[in-house]
Design an enzyme around this catalytic site. Structure first.
Site, PDB file in Angstrom:
ATOM      1  N   GLY A  71       0.475  -1.153  -0.143  1.00  0.00           N
ATOM      2  CA  GLY A  71       0.151   0.050   0.348  1.00  0.00           C
ATOM      3  C   GLY A  71       0.998   1.069  -0.424  1.00  0.00           C
ATOM      4  O   GLY A  71       0.545   1.999  -0.923  1.00  0.00           O
ATOM      5  N   THR A  72       2.528   1.502   0.260  1.00  0.00           N
ATOM      6  CA  THR A  72       2.400   2.384   0.859  1.00  0.00           C
ATOM      7  C   THR A  72       3.362   2.625  -0.039  1.00  0.00           C
ATOM      8  O   THR A  72       3.374   3.909  -0.988  1.00  0.00           O
ATOM      9  CB  THR A  72       3.707   2.405   1.567  1.00  0.00           C
ATOM     10  OG1 THR A  72       3.772   1.654   3.320  1.00  0.00           O
ATOM     11  CG2 THR A  72       4.515   3.443   1.860  1.00  0.00           C
ATOM     12  N   ASN A 150      -7.590   4.023   9.897  1.00  0.00           N
ATOM     13  CA  ASN A 150      -7.092   2.859   9.924  1.00  0.00           C
ATOM     14  C   ASN A 150      -7.325   2.913  11.345  1.00  0.00           C
ATOM     15  O   ASN A 150      -7.659   1.824  12.110  1.00  0.00           O
ATOM     16  CB  ASN A 150      -5.303   2.028   9.536  1.00  0.00           C
ATOM     17  CG  ASN A 150      -4.771   3.877   9.871  1.00  0.00           C
ATOM     18  OD1 ASN A 150      -5.273   4.842   9.281  1.00  0.00           O
ATOM     19  ND2 ASN A 150      -3.910   3.358  10.859  1.00  0.00           N
ATOM     20  N   HIS A 200      -2.118  -7.220   1.733  1.00  0.00           N
ATOM     21  CA  HIS A 200      -2.534  -7.963   3.218  1.00  0.00           C
ATOM     22  C   HIS A 200      -3.471  -7.953   4.177  1.00  0.00           C
ATOM     23  O   HIS A 200      -4.198  -8.085   5.256  1.00  0.00           O
ATOM     24  CB  HIS A 200      -1.216  -8.477   4.156  1.00  0.00           C
ATOM     25  CG  HIS A 200      -0.521  -6.682   4.793  1.00  0.00           C
ATOM     26  ND1 HIS A 200      -0.753  -6.628   5.721  1.00  0.00           N
ATOM     27  CD2 HIS A 200      -0.423  -5.891   4.369  1.00  0.00           C
ATOM     28  CE1 HIS A 200      -0.658  -5.162   6.147  1.00  0.00           C
ATOM     29  NE2 HIS A 200      -0.008  -4.645   4.851  1.00  0.00           N
ATOM     30  N   THR A 236      10.796  -7.919 -12.041  1.00  0.00           N
ATOM     31  CA  THR A 236       9.889  -8.978 -12.380  1.00  0.00           C
ATOM     32  C   THR A 236       8.812  -8.611 -11.860  1.00  0.00           C
ATOM     33  O   THR A 236       8.164  -8.664 -10.676  1.00  0.00           O
ATOM     34  CB  THR A 236      11.009 -10.266 -12.058  1.00  0.00           C
ATOM     35  OG1 THR A 236      12.102  -9.578 -13.216  1.00  0.00           O
ATOM     36  CG2 THR A 236      10.088 -11.774 -12.251  1.00  0.00           C
ATOM     37  N   CYS A 324       2.986   4.361  24.620  1.00  0.00           N
ATOM     38  CA  CYS A 324       3.886   3.278  25.200  1.00  0.00           C
ATOM     39  C   CYS A 324       4.110   2.475  24.274  1.00  0.00           C
ATOM     40  O   CYS A 324       5.075   1.811  23.669  1.00  0.00           O
ATOM     41  CB  CYS A 324       3.697   2.606  25.988  1.00  0.00           C
ATOM     42  SG  CYS A 324       3.844   4.040  27.391  1.00  0.00           S
TER      43      CYS A 324
END
Lengths: 390, 274
Positions: A71-72, A150, A200, A236, A324
């Site tokens: 996606g990036t 997201n 994914h 490829t 965190c």
């Protein structure tokens, strides 16, 4: 311990059907799809079919589908293509709640000669559309707005935005990584010029992405070299993954109903029960326009990392918007952009379901969460303070 | 996932001494909700002038809870002189080490201990010594210098890991680097200011930008803005017209006015409403 997987906005299980479809292309059928011989050519034919499956999921033409590595890469390709196609334009519009794939690219471009507008959102995570429209100018090279967020699952009115943007002759791109497969998408009846997908996130493997590019959109390749993908993306082909992506596209079409009925009902049950059983908890995001699989619940006065680690003791997998766990010291940029108070942002947990979740799993999580929250609150000085105050 | 030691996990999953001693002899509170972690430590002395009991309440991640738990275990039985000598490294060592990015959790334990002892000795709450360098997390130059000196820190990331300074907006990175260089005895490199503006130049540019770029946009919505003062990099403004009563005015201020001024005048500017 079998994981109870509720972190599908992070990544999904590869569908068993997809694995089956891919396996031969790792072993016996290793030919290069570009080769002249039939051994390679047969792989090429299979890629053609995969492209058609993805096109059909989007209501697009096969030649509008470009396979990438993730996606990036799709996001970066789209934005770079637009700014290189219009070198005279030095303005970009995006939002404050994008995935880092777009947000950090925007920040990078802002330091390299571009004016970048980051459109704000309100407390529910809804975009300030007036603000966006006022910023459109002849200098704007591209507008990039994610289809669904997201972290909160909030769905943005990208079709509507795309129409207004098109009227001004400006390119519109959407990062639809979280939306595709969960909500119906028809590019034949749309003003969106480019759209990014990640394999994914929809039960294909990692390492495969798609960029939809509307026919006629000015384009410049990101990777240069060979003639693959019609010269628009050299290298490829990742044959096995493209074939897996094609199968996944077929499957999510079949499953979309289930996603919007059964999975939605499971999500609603989880959310309703958590809010009922845990005091001082609330939902982050737009309750109306939301992906059917996502809920972000803020548990006040505690920190997300501790919650996740205690959930992990039961094999429950989810994510947090806390500082965190983000690897930085501040809570997620999405929750901060929404103005979620610190009391809640630090203790926000995102549950993202998939078609593989069951009612038993939901019941298990509903049962385990309240004592986890209670245990951490007993340790929290702020919870003690809040209790005394009330 | 963080690479926590078994002992850290144990102290998180089975924390020792959670709670609050009602008739405490000493109490120390550090951190805040906005910082993402906070610790409230209480202790009680025995007849032998040693710490007979210690309890904690902690808001924070697993390592913050484990560090607090470890601290209370360590100091029980100690005299206050001994407890005062417990360093953040001692706490981290007790847990078999902490991930570098989590060292600030052990520093929080040390700071709470110091405050609790100061309370017992009747020392009035010390005002934050020195000058605040990191506005996001409220960290002073004295605290940064101490962390650098005691832990042999050499980079801005190190400082962020230990005391959080520099982990937010990053505007203070030059100042942190200056402190590191000073402690390490390096010649502090001149703070890089590619486009160093004199005060007069800066104020003129801010004023011009407000007039030319910002006011017209706000006027469209019936709003207005007025420059009140400029103090260093703080730009003080008043919102007028519809802006003054608009619920989105803070968003306008930060995301529009500030962004615009940063873009066109200086990256260091911070806009405040007065």
């Amino acid at each position: 311990m079998k994981p109870i997987y509720m972190d599908n906005n992070a990544t999904t299980r590869v569908a068993p059907e997809v694995v089956q479809e891919m396996l031969p292309y790792f072993s016996d059928l290793y030919g290069n799809p570009s080769s002249m011989h039939a051994f390679g050519g047969n792989v090429g034919a299979k890629l053609k079919a995969a492209r058609e499956h993805v096109a059909s999921l989007l209501g697009a033409l096969p030649e509008e589908i470009l396979f990438t590595s993730c996606g990036t890469e799709s996001d970066s390709t789209a934005i770079h293509a637009a700014i290189r196609a219009h070198p005279e334009k030095k303005h970009i519009i995006t939002t404050r709640v994008e995935h880092p794939a777009v947000k950090n690219l925007g920040e990078h471009l802002a330091k390299n000669g571009y004016r970048v507008t980051f459109v704000p959102v309100d407390r529910q995570g809804r975009l300030d559309l007036d603000y966006l429209y006022k910023k459109l100018s002849d200098d704007t090279a591209i507008v990039s707005v994610m289809w669904a967020n997201n972290e909160t699952g909030t769905i943005f009115p990208v079709e509507e935005i795309a129409k207004t943007v098109r009227e001004r002759g400006i390119v519109f791109h959407t990062d639809a990584v979280q939306a595709v497969g969960k909500i119906p998408i028809d590019m034949a009846d749309s003003a969106i010029d480019m759209l990014s997908i990640s394999g994914h996130k929809l039960h294909a493997p990692k390492g495969i992405g798609v960029l939809y590019i509307r026919k006629g959109t000015k384009f410049a390749p990101f990777l240069m070299g060979g003639h693959q993908e019609g010269g628009r993306r050299a290298g490829t082909e990742n044959s096995a993954s493209i074939i897996g992506m094609g199968r996944a596209a077929q499957l999510v079409m079949e499953y979309m109903d289930d996603e919007n009925t059964r999975v939605r009902a499971l999500r609603d049950k989880l959310e309703t029960e958590l809010l009922k059983r845990v005091p001082n908890s609330m939902v982050n995001g737009d309750p109306e326009n939301r992906l059917p699989n996502t809920t972000s619940v803020a548990f006040e006065f505690i920190e997300g990392e501790g919650i996740l680690l205690l959930m992990d003791q039961y094999g429950i997998c989810a994510s947090s918007g806390s500082a965190c766990t983000s690897g930085s010291l501040e809570p997620s940029h999405v929750l901060r952009a929404m103005g979620v108070p610190f009391t809640a942002a630090h203790g926000s947990i995102r549950y993202s379901l998939s078609i593989y979740n069951t009612e038993e799993e939901i019941d298990f999580v509903i049962d385990k969460m309240p004592p986890i929250i209670e245990r951490l609150r007993q340790m929290s000085p702020f919870w003690q303070q809040a209790q005394k105050a009330s | 996932m963080w690479d926590y030691t078994e002992k850290t996990k144990d102290h998180f999953l089975n924390p020792r001494n959670v709670g609050f001693i009602d008739d405490f002899d000493g109490i120390g509170e550090v951190g805040s909700l906005s910082c993402g972690d906070a610790l409230k430590l209480t202790f009680k002395l025995g007849d032998d002038e040693r710490i007979a009991d210690a309890k904690f309440q902690t808001f924070g991640c697993a390592s913050a809870i484990a560090s607090s738990s470890a601290l209370t275990e360590m100091i029980k039985g100690m005299t206050l002189q001994e407890a005062a000598k417990v360093t953040n490294d001692d706490i981290a060592d007790y847990l078999g080490g902490l991930p570098k990015e989590k060292m600030h959790c052990s520093v929080m334990g040390r700071d709470a201990m110091e405050k609790a002892i100061a309370y017992y000795r009747g020392e009035t709450e010390k005002k934050i010594e020195g000058e605040i360098v990191c506005e996001c997390f409220g960290v002073s130059d004295v605290q940064i210098e101490r962390a650098v000196r005691e832990n042999g820190l050499t980079s801005i990331e190190d400082v962020t890991d230990y005391v959080k300074a520099g982990g937010g907006c990053e505007n203070c990175h030059d100042k942190i680097q200056f402190i590191i260089d000073t402690v390490l005895g390096n010649t502090p490199r001149a703070a890089k200011k590619p486009e160093a503006l004199t005060n007069i130049q800066k104020i003129k540019m801010i004023d011009a930008t407000l007039e030319r770029e910002i006011k017209p946009a706000l006027n469209q919505d019936g709003g207005d803005i007025e420059l009140v003062d400029v103090d260093g990099n703080r730009v003080m403004v008043k919102l007028r017209g519809t802006c003054a009563s608009c619920s989105k005015s803070q968003i306008t201020l930060k995301h529009y006015v500030e962004t615009k001024l940063k873009e066109l005048v200086s990256q260091d500017l911070v806009v405040e409403e007065v």
